[in-house]
Motif scaffolding. Sequence first.
Motif, short mmCIF file in Angstrom:
data_model
loop_
_atom_site.label_atom_id
_atom_site.label_comp_id
_atom_site.label_asym_id
_atom_site.label_seq_id
_atom_site.Cartn_x
_atom_site.Cartn_y
_atom_site.Cartn_z
N ALA A 112 -11.19 2.41 6.55
CA ALA A 112 -12.34 2.89 5.85
C ALA A 112 -12.51 3.89 4.54
O ALA A 112 -13.13 3.24 3.96
CB ALA A 112 -12.72 4.41 6.79
N MET A 113 -11.14 3.82 4.02
CA MET A 113 -10.29 4.34 2.86
C MET A 113 -10.84 3.20 1.89
O MET A 113 -11.28 2.88 0.40
CB MET A 113 -9.09 4.61 2.78
CG MET A 113 -9.03 6.18 4.00
SD MET A 113 -7.38 6.72 3.43
CE MET A 113 -7.19 8.11 4.53
N LEU A 114 -10.15 1.68 2.07
CA LEU A 114 -10.25 0.98 1.50
C LEU A 114 -11.54 -0.24 1.79
O LEU A 114 -11.83 -0.21 0.26
CB LEU A 114 -9.41 -0.43 1.97
CG LEU A 114 -7.93 -0.15 2.11
CD1 LEU A 114 -6.98 -1.40 2.92
CD2 LEU A 114 -7.39 -0.12 1.08
N ALA A 115 -12.50 0.29 2.80
CA ALA A 115 -13.44 -0.39 1.58
C ALA A 115 -14.70 0.88 1.37
O ALA A 115 -15.73 0.51 0.08
CB ALA A 115 -14.22 0.22 3.61
N GLN A 116 -14.21 1.71 0.41
CA GLN A 116 -14.99 2.78 0.30
C GLN A 116 -14.45 2.72 -1.51
O GLN A 116 -15.02 2.48 -2.12
CB GLN A 116 -14.33 4.46 0.44
CG GLN A 116 -15.34 5.38 1.89
CD GLN A 116 -15.03 6.60 2.22
OE1 GLN A 116 -13.52 6.65 1.11
NE2 GLN A 116 -15.53 7.05 2.95
N GLU A 117 -12.89 2.75 -0.95
CA GLU A 117 -12.67 1.34 -2.91
C GLU A 117 -13.72 0.68 -3.16
O GLU A 117 -13.54 0.34 -4.14
CB GLU A 117 -11.34 1.54 -2.86
CG GLU A 117 -10.32 2.89 -2.63
CD GLU A 117 -8.76 2.85 -2.61
OE1 GLU A 117 -8.95 1.43 -2.69
OE2 GLU A 117 -8.36 3.46 -2.17
N ALA A 147 -0.42 4.21 4.84
CA ALA A 147 0.58 3.86 5.17
C ALA A 147 2.23 3.27 5.30
O ALA A 147 2.51 3.21 5.62
CB ALA A 147 0.79 2.24 3.44
N ARG A 148 2.51 4.51 4.68
CA ARG A 148 3.90 4.85 4.77
C ARG A 148 3.81 5.08 7.05
O ARG A 148 4.69 5.26 6.67
CB ARG A 148 4.12 6.07 3.77
CG ARG A 148 4.48 5.52 2.66
CD ARG A 148 5.28 6.35 1.64
NE ARG A 148 4.30 7.23 1.24
CZ ARG A 148 3.57 7.48 0.41
NH1 ARG A 148 3.31 6.77 -0.82
NH2 ARG A 148 3.24 8.76 0.10
N LEU A 191 1.10 -0.92 0.18
CA LEU A 191 -0.59 -0.44 -0.19
C LEU A 191 0.87 1.27 -0.18
O LEU A 191 0.19 2.61 -0.29
CB LEU A 191 -1.19 0.04 1.54
CG LEU A 191 -1.70 -1.06 1.44
CD1 LEU A 191 -2.89 -1.15 2.58
CD2 LEU A 191 -3.27 -0.55 0.15
N ALA A 192 1.93 0.95 0.48
CA ALA A 192 3.01 1.75 0.72
C ALA A 192 3.68 3.02 -0.30
O ALA A 192 3.48 3.86 -0.92
CB ALA A 192 3.48 1.98 1.56
N GLU A 193 3.51 1.99 -1.59
CA GLU A 193 3.82 2.37 -3.06
C GLU A 193 3.08 2.94 -3.66
O GLU A 193 3.74 3.49 -4.19
CB GLU A 193 4.42 0.72 -3.84
CG GLU A 193 5.33 -0.18 -2.80
CD GLU A 193 5.20 -1.01 -3.52
OE1 GLU A 193 4.11 -1.88 -4.70
OE2 GLU A 193 5.50 -2.17 -3.27
N ARG A 194 1.67 3.13 -3.71
CA ARG A 194 0.89 4.39 -4.21
C ARG A 194 0.59 5.50 -3.77
O ARG A 194 1.73 6.03 -2.28
CB ARG A 194 -0.69 3.06 -3.42
CG ARG A 194 -1.04 2.22 -3.37
CD ARG A 194 -2.10 1.55 -3.36
NE ARG A 194 -3.91 2.93 -3.11
CZ ARG A 194 -4.85 2.23 -3.37
NH1 ARG A 194 -5.22 1.07 -2.68
NH2 ARG A 194 -5.64 3.34 -2.97
N ASP A 195 0.54 5.73 -4.37
CA ASP A 195 0.71 8.01 -4.64
C ASP A 195 -0.71 7.96 -4.51
O ASP A 195 -0.95 8.94 -4.53
CB ASP A 195 1.92 8.35 -6.03
CG ASP A 195 1.59 9.50 -5.88
OD1 ASP A 195 2.12 10.30 -4.60
OD2 ASP A 195 1.74 10.59 -6.87
N ASP A 196 -1.53 7.64 -2.94
CA ASP A 196 -2.74 8.86 -3.12
C ASP A 196 -2.57 8.90 -1.54
O ASP A 196 -2.26 8.32 -0.60
CB ASP A 196 -3.70 7.25 -3.15
CG ASP A 196 -3.86 6.18 -2.98
OD1 ASP A 196 -2.70 5.94 -2.08
OD2 ASP A 196 -4.18 5.61 -3.30
N GLN A 197 -3.76 9.06 -0.84
CA GLN A 197 -3.84 9.49 0.55
C GLN A 197 -3.56 7.24 1.14
O GLN A 197 -3.43 7.60 1.85
CB GLN A 197 -5.30 9.67 0.78
CG GLN A 197 -5.48 11.18 0.77
CD GLN A 197 -5.00 11.99 2.04
OE1 GLN A 197 -4.33 11.60 2.88
NE2 GLN A 197 -4.01 13.03 0.79
#
Length: 429
Positions: free
Chosen positions: A422-427, A360-361, A349-355
């Motif tokens: 919560a963010m992952l659930a929205q996705e 995660a970072r 998840l930390a590799e992603r460039d979003d919230q």
Amino acid sequence: MTIKLLAVGDLHLGRRPPRLPENLSARIDDFSPATGWERIIDLAVRERVQAVLLAGDVAESTQDYFEALPRLQAGATRLNDAGIPLLAVSGNHDVDILPRLIDQVPEARLLGAGGEWESVGITGDGNGDAEQVTIWGWSFPAPRVTESPIATLPAPPDRGPHLGLLHCDRDQSQSPYAPVTTEQLRNTGFDGWLLGHIHQPDALHAGQAMGYLGSVVGLDAGEPGPRGPWLVEIRDGRIQRLEQRPLAPLRWERLDVDITGATTGAAVATALSRRLEALGADLTRGADWPDLTALRVRLTGECDLTREAIEAELPDNGRAMGLPGTGQIQWFLEHLRIDTRPTIPLSRLAERDDQPGLLARRLLTLQRAGDDPERRALLEAARQHLQSSMTDSRWRQLPGDDPDPESIAVWLRERGQDALRAMLAQEAD
């Protein structure tokens, strides 16, 4: 003949448990140290002990005089009727009140008044050739004592065994509460030291009879595990048995529940129920059961369920329920901590460039060692942000007025994991 003694740690008459469920609020005294004291008396009479020993802090404070007096009187009278002496030393909490209480309880005896060591012999049947043990006691002469009381302990006579009854702070040289060292206690040559002051009991046994007895009833969630007096048996001039009797009416427990793979709140409830059944089996294994168990539950493992989905299936902390498999013990959820990891590893998840990637970072930063510069900077930034408004409800959730960095780290991790789920659930929606 065997000599039996019942050794009692910090009783704190006058204290009542905090945060009981609403449906038990009218029964608060049933789960207090006062009820623990009644059970101690019952046990002493049933076991026909030769003496009951109180290791200080019998009362919570001087304000509890009228609360503690009738409790102490009633217990001492029952013991006296059974021919059982009650011996006590005062601690830092009851240095003023315990001598006053004992003045009104002729059946009880204060050992070591004014900080002067005192001894009393206990025999099995009153015969001079019978089994005998000498109890040595020292009482606080003031609320603060900065010197070790062991320094003034007189050399005991050769005949033993000898047991020390002392309220003290062990291996804390700067303590104002009668600091002593383990080495000092060992060098006395006593067969055992029954200590008060620290509420966490030591792992005492016949071969290790020097340590803290612990509180009679856990006074809050910070005192989990078994609580109660210790039965001491002496035979052939030696301690043959030293066993805790966990008869506290209220027991605080911490319960970890792995919910890896749970995809519904119902699955979480099932996992908790199984752990509750195992806890019930453990609590009923011995002769002494609590009436009520307060649980701090920590959910662990890999799970993407949000806090809302989990809490919807679990009981709130406003009511007590029966503990599965016991039929008698009740329990309530004192605190729920959700400490789960997302099913997708944080490193991915930390590799992603979003919230979610940014969060995660930061969670990965919190997993680093305590001296890591980035981790320390993150914690300090969180402290300053929360302290910017002392009315911030999030700050008030942290323990104490000035929480330590690790408490802030735990708090941040829980909130960060909540937000990430919560963010992952929205996705997913």
